[in-house]
Motif scaffolding. Structure first.
Motif, PDB file in Angstrom:
ATOM      1  N   ARG A  78      -8.197  17.896   3.824  1.00  0.00           N
ATOM      2  CA  ARG A  78      -7.481  18.546   2.722  1.00  0.00           C
ATOM      3  C   ARG A  78      -8.454  19.104   1.679  1.00  0.00           C
ATOM      4  O   ARG A  78      -8.075  19.903   0.827  1.00  0.00           O
ATOM      5  CB  ARG A  78      -6.499  17.570   2.068  1.00  0.00           C
ATOM      6  N   ARG A  84     -14.192   5.099  -2.318  1.00  0.00           N
ATOM      7  CA  ARG A  84     -13.339   5.941  -3.162  1.00  0.00           C
ATOM      8  C   ARG A  84     -13.302   7.373  -2.648  1.00  0.00           C
ATOM      9  O   ARG A  84     -12.245   7.985  -2.560  1.00  0.00           O
ATOM     10  CB  ARG A  84     -13.849   5.905  -4.603  1.00  0.00           C
ATOM     11  N   MET A  96     -17.090  -8.844  -3.970  1.00  0.00           N
ATOM     12  CA  MET A  96     -15.660  -8.536  -3.811  1.00  0.00           C
ATOM     13  C   MET A  96     -14.934  -9.544  -2.933  1.00  0.00           C
ATOM     14  O   MET A  96     -13.742  -9.366  -2.650  1.00  0.00           O
ATOM     15  CB  MET A  96     -15.492  -7.167  -3.145  1.00  0.00           C
ATOM     16  N   ARG A 156       1.164   4.202  -3.004  1.00  0.00           N
ATOM     17  CA  ARG A 156       1.022   5.651  -2.787  1.00  0.00           C
ATOM     18  C   ARG A 156       2.268   6.401  -3.269  1.00  0.00           C
ATOM     19  O   ARG A 156       2.176   7.462  -3.878  1.00  0.00           O
ATOM     20  CB  ARG A 156       0.758   5.922  -1.302  1.00  0.00           C
ATOM     21  N   ASP A 185       0.814  -1.217   0.000  1.00  0.00           N
ATOM     22  CA  ASP A 185       0.000   0.000   0.000  1.00  0.00           C
ATOM     23  C   ASP A 185       0.850   1.270   0.000  1.00  0.00           C
ATOM     24  O   ASP A 185       0.590   2.206  -0.761  1.00  0.00           O
ATOM     25  CB  ASP A 185      -1.031  -0.003   1.155  1.00  0.00           C
ATOM     26  N   ASP A 243      -6.192   2.884 -10.042  1.00  0.00           N
ATOM     27  CA  ASP A 243      -6.604   3.448 -11.339  1.00  0.00           C
ATOM     28  C   ASP A 243      -5.391   3.913 -12.131  1.00  0.00           C
ATOM     29  O   ASP A 243      -5.271   3.644 -13.320  1.00  0.00           O
ATOM     30  CB  ASP A 243      -7.534   4.653 -11.119  1.00  0.00           C
ATOM     31  N   ASP A 303      -3.476  14.256   5.285  1.00  0.00           N
ATOM     32  CA  ASP A 303      -3.803  13.960   3.886  1.00  0.00           C
ATOM     33  C   ASP A 303      -4.268  12.517   3.700  1.00  0.00           C
ATOM     34  O   ASP A 303      -5.002  12.213   2.757  1.00  0.00           O
ATOM     35  CB  ASP A 303      -2.589  14.214   2.988  1.00  0.00           C
ATOM     36  N   ILE A 361     -13.136  -5.163  -7.976  1.00  0.00           N
ATOM     37  CA  ILE A 361     -12.223  -5.321  -6.845  1.00  0.00           C
ATOM     38  C   ILE A 361     -12.440  -6.689  -6.205  1.00  0.00           C
ATOM     39  O   ILE A 361     -13.568  -7.160  -6.116  1.00  0.00           O
ATOM     40  CB  ILE A 361     -12.525  -4.230  -5.790  1.00  0.00           C
ATOM     41  N   HIS A 403      -3.446   9.085  -2.473  1.00  0.00           N
ATOM     42  CA  HIS A 403      -3.602   8.509  -1.139  1.00  0.00           C
ATOM     43  C   HIS A 403      -4.579   7.342  -1.125  1.00  0.00           C
ATOM     44  O   HIS A 403      -4.316   6.279  -0.597  1.00  0.00           O
ATOM     45  CB  HIS A 403      -4.076   9.576  -0.149  1.00  0.00           C
ATOM     46  N   ASN A 404      -5.742   7.571  -1.719  1.00  0.00           N
ATOM     47  CA  ASN A 404      -6.774   6.529  -1.733  1.00  0.00           C
ATOM     48  C   ASN A 404      -6.298   5.379  -2.616  1.00  0.00           C
ATOM     49  O   ASN A 404      -5.904   5.562  -3.760  1.00  0.00           O
ATOM     50  CB  ASN A 404      -8.068   7.139  -2.272  1.00  0.00           C
ATOM     51  N   LEU A 405      -6.357   4.164  -2.083  1.00  0.00           N
ATOM     52  CA  LEU A 405      -5.791   3.023  -2.811  1.00  0.00           C
ATOM     53  C   LEU A 405      -6.550   2.742  -4.115  1.00  0.00           C
ATOM     54  O   LEU A 405      -5.964   2.217  -5.072  1.00  0.00           O
ATOM     55  CB  LEU A 405      -5.772   1.781  -1.915  1.00  0.00           C
ATOM     56  N   LEU A 406      -7.821   3.089  -4.172  1.00  0.00           N
ATOM     57  CA  LEU A 406      -8.566   2.895  -5.424  1.00  0.00           C
ATOM     58  C   LEU A 406      -8.038   3.858  -6.496  1.00  0.00           C
ATOM     59  O   LEU A 406      -7.932   3.495  -7.674  1.00  0.00           O
ATOM     60  CB  LEU A 406     -10.063   3.101  -5.202  1.00  0.00           C
TER      61      LEU A 406
END
Lengths: 313, 313
Positions: free
Chosen positions: B26, B233, B305, A184, A180, A197, B95, A224, A190-193
């Motif tokens: 943020r 997301r 999932m 990043r 993870d 992408d 963040d 996912i 930051h968001n893993l999704l």
């Protein structure tokens, strides 16, 4: 037996490091035990499919370790033995058994390693580019004649020091695996999704984001998949967990020779379960004794711990 | 309508804080929005079962917020309105939208809060002791006449400052919920299975270890259940996620009035899904608009999932 004969049946080619690891945890310390990404990955994959190892050792590499590979049935036609000292790594795990501090790294024979594939490996359908420099991963990829499915692992070091070559690797593989924090670091998201992408936009069909004790996420165009980690009570040594995860996963894919979403997801669960065994002992001690019935039993246990185990009421 | 009449049907009593939160991420900043553990928990639980709120607000508490509770159908017989200022909290999220820094805390009317249960609440079968001091949790518990199932949430502050009272709470509830770091702080163990053993040995039938974006683990005498978190997301504001998780969970238990392992596990998945909606907006903005079909649709998505979605081949 020539190399060509011995490796005729190799379905999965795995490249990576081979090291003599000195590891200290709060419970114990071990000196110069067998480690390295290709050691863990091949020991895991060989349980499911004939696997060929591409790596390098020095002339000090203990014969007992080579025999251990052989007893497992791993094809060693791609294992180079050269003059010099074997790669060495030493580190200390913190009390959480997750974070670790590297005490020393000696590249030794790994410094001039150029992975050359035996002729028979070049036609293998499955490739796992273990965690080595993207330059070496590309060198292997360039020798693969008609790969059906290539997975690459990477780490923060290569994101920091070899980003361009890593991007080329990413653009040419079917699946990228990384943790993870590395996802990043690679994407700046930051968001893993969102991270996924960005990585998928660069080419691969799938990305696997590893989250250690929290499991892993597979992301691809069909959505996912959340692969849980099996909760391990007696974590002895987490070294190589990501490698045995990737090895178990690719071994299952190579065994079934099927790339449907369902197969890819199922293979991921096998990787997760194999990795959970690996951390219960130092080095390959647990993996080398692992049986299919061990794996199936734990997979059943994992099913009972998840939504699968719920009745529909 | 008297308090007694209005709260006749309360199945689940929830106690906790009510606050006016000033929150900065943020992406955005909001001033004095409705927050507090009982606000999130009741809004989540009321979706499934008639819930009664036990908390305190000052005379500055906006009428619109009381109306919001009422529109949701939450029973307010246990809501005390006293002279003074309402509890206030302000914080900034990093963040990563996970770690946060508290800028200020004003206890105000919360400082002298003594939760008194309306007569009708005392016979309720289900109690959720939200995250307030263990002393106040015990005060509520002492008023419950014949609780079938009591869950308590806690946090590092109480582990550090009120350990003895917390231990008494733990010895008297059916389920304790806390996050992974708090489980380690409470028990002095590292491995979460070891932490759970220690907590279960102190009395509860179940412990739920929350791991934020990584989901939650339920542990009890019949083994482990791994509840995945739904991957969100667009995380807007994670405040209250643990509270809406606990609220959704207890609401489902209270709705079905069934305490089998299967029901407890299933309820946990509902809690997880409800919490995933809650973080998509500030305050109760998303929770107040949540419908059963929203929840069921996301639960189906979560099933696809996970291992449940795999065909048996």
């Amino acid at each position: 037996m020539t190399d060509a004969e011995s490796s005729r049946g190799v379905r999965l080619v795995v490249v990576g490091s081979i090291g003599l690891d000195t590891i200290e945890t709060r419970f114990a310390k071990r000196d110069e035990i067998l480690g390295g990404s290709v050691s863990y990955a091949c020991m895991a994959s060989q349980l499911f499919a004939p696997s060929g190892m591409v790596g390098v050792v020095g002339d000090d590499f203990p014969e007992t370790y080579t025999e251990l590979y052989q007893r497992a049935g791993i094809d060693l036609a791609g294992l180079q033995r050269v003059a010099g000292r074997t790669f060495r790594w030493s580190g200390v795990y913190e009390d959480d058994m997750i974070n670790r501090r590297t005490l020393s790294t000696e590249l030794n024979v790994f410094e001039t390693f150029l992975p050359e594939l035996p002729e028979t490996y070049r036609q293998a359908p499955f490739f796992l580019l273990g965690n080595i420099s993207p330059g070496l991963q590309l060198h292997v990829l360039n020798q693969a004649e008609s790969p059906r499915f290539v997975a690459a692992d990477t780490m923060n070091l290569w994101i920091d020091t070899a980003r361009d070559e890593l991007q080329e690797v990413i653009s040419r593989v079917h699946l990228l695996t990384l943790n993870d924090e590395e996802a990043r670091l690679l994407t700046g998201k930051h968001n893993l999704l969102d991270c996924a992408d960005d990585i998928l936009a660069a080419g691969p069909q799938f990305v696997v984001i590893k989250k250690g004790e929290h499991g892993a996420m597979l992301l691809g165009k069909n959505g996912i998949f959340l692969a849980p980690a099996f909760p391990v009570r007696a974590v002895c040594d987490p070294t190589g967990a990501g490698d045995s995860f990737a090895g178990g996963f690719m071994g299952m894919l190579a065994r079934d020779d099927e790339l449907s979403d369902n197969h890819v997801r199922r293979a991921l669960l096998y990787g997760s379960v194999v990795a959970s065994f690996g951390v219960e002992a130092f080095s390959l001690d647990r993996l080398q004794a692992l049986t299919h019935s061990d794996v199936e039993a734990r997979l059943d246990e994992l099913r009972r711990m998840t939504m699968t185990g719920l009745s529909a009421t």
